[in-house]
Design a protein around this motif. Sequence first.
Motif, PDB file in Angstrom:
ATOM      1  N   GLY A   1       2.989   5.932  -2.984  1.00 31.35           N
ATOM      2  CA  GLY A   1       4.160   6.670  -3.473  1.00 31.35           C
ATOM      3  C   GLY A   1       4.167   6.776  -4.983  1.00 31.35           C
ATOM      4  O   GLY A   1       4.418   7.865  -5.543  1.00 31.35           O
ATOM      5  N   VAL A   2       3.878   5.683  -5.692  1.00 29.43           N
ATOM      6  CA  VAL A   2       3.850   5.707  -7.164  1.00 29.43           C
ATOM      7  C   VAL A   2       2.737   6.641  -7.647  1.00 29.43           C
ATOM      8  O   VAL A   2       2.917   7.407  -8.605  1.00 29.43           O
TER       9      VAL A   2
ATOM     10  N   THR B   1       0.838  -1.199   0.000  1.00 29.00           N
ATOM     11  CA  THR B   1       0.000   0.000   0.000  1.00 29.00           C
ATOM     12  C   THR B   1       0.873   1.251   0.000  1.00 29.00           C
ATOM     13  O   THR B   1       0.588   2.213  -0.729  1.00 29.00           O
ATOM     14  N   ASP B   2       1.953   1.222   0.808  1.00 32.08           N
ATOM     15  CA  ASP B   2       2.863   2.363   0.856  1.00 32.08           C
ATOM     16  C   ASP B   2       3.491   2.612  -0.516  1.00 32.08           C
ATOM     17  O   ASP B   2       3.613   3.761  -0.955  1.00 32.08           O
ATOM     18  N   ILE B   3       3.858   1.547  -1.192  1.00 33.91           N
ATOM     19  CA  ILE B   3       4.479   1.686  -2.514  1.00 33.91           C
ATOM     20  C   ILE B   3       3.472   2.234  -3.519  1.00 33.91           C
ATOM     21  O   ILE B   3       3.784   3.124  -4.318  1.00 33.91           O
TER      22      ILE B   3
ATOM     23  N   LEU C   1       1.011  11.691 -10.181  1.00 32.09           N
ATOM     24  CA  LEU C   1       0.208  12.905 -10.098  1.00 32.09           C
ATOM     25  C   LEU C   1       1.077  14.145 -10.272  1.00 32.09           C
ATOM     26  O   LEU C   1       0.694  15.086 -10.986  1.00 32.09           O
ATOM     27  N   ALA C   2       2.278  14.150  -9.644  1.00 34.01           N
ATOM     28  CA  ALA C   2       3.185  15.280  -9.792  1.00 34.01           C
ATOM     29  C   ALA C   2       3.652  15.407 -11.241  1.00 34.01           C
ATOM     30  O   ALA C   2       3.742  16.514 -11.794  1.00 34.01           O
ATOM     31  N   GLY C   3       3.932  14.288 -11.893  1.00 35.15           N
ATOM     32  CA  GLY C   3       4.345  14.320 -13.306  1.00 35.15           C
ATOM     33  C   GLY C   3       3.233  14.858 -14.196  1.00 35.15           C
ATOM     34  O   GLY C   3       3.482  15.677 -15.089  1.00 35.15           O
ATOM     35  N   ALA C   4       2.019  14.413 -13.948  1.00 38.25           N
ATOM     36  CA  ALA C   4       0.886  14.883 -14.749  1.00 38.25           C
ATOM     37  C   ALA C   4       0.663  16.376 -14.541  1.00 38.25           C
ATOM     38  O   ALA C   4       0.373  17.115 -15.492  1.00 38.25           O
ATOM     39  N   GLY C   5       0.814  16.842 -13.314  1.00 36.30           N
ATOM     40  CA  GLY C   5       0.661  18.271 -13.035  1.00 36.30           C
ATOM     41  C   GLY C   5       1.725  19.091 -13.741  1.00 36.30           C
ATOM     42  O   GLY C   5       1.444  20.182 -14.271  1.00 36.30           O
TER      43      GLY C   5
END
Length: 167
Positions: free
Chosen positions: A144-145, A139-141, A150-154
Amino acid sequence: MRPAHLLGSLALSSLAVVGVAGAAVAEPEPSLSITPSPARPGASVVVSVSGGCTASSATATSDAFTSSVPLSSGSGGFYTGNATIKRNARPGSHTVDVACPGSGTSTYSITVAGASASPSPAPGVRGGIGGAQDGTTGTDIAIGVGLVALAGAGTVAVLRHRARARA
């Protein structure tokens, strides 16, 4: 005063004066210096002896040294040489014998410190490792992915918007 008493007093006085003068003329008591002191295991030290020897050289030996140390004479009756303290020398007091040809051997004491001359690097600050301390779960992984995606898409959206605004 009777002549016998006078002669006896004179003889005792003469002996006292000769004894004091003899002590003042005698060789000064030699002294030993180890620098740095206390010495640390594995460290190189300077062995210095002053007084009590008139030979061109002397030798210092100790169970704390890796080998016997030749001491060469310098100015003012000082004898110096370099020694290395054994890496496995036990902390505490060790004897040093200084042999001077024609003057015999003098015994001294030096102190070896407890820590090694080449300490290991200091460990880093124990600042913790955050939430991963108990282990990372699937779940943690996934979270994180997802955040990286989301940051890349933004970033892509912002760059396209700027490109259209310039055109």
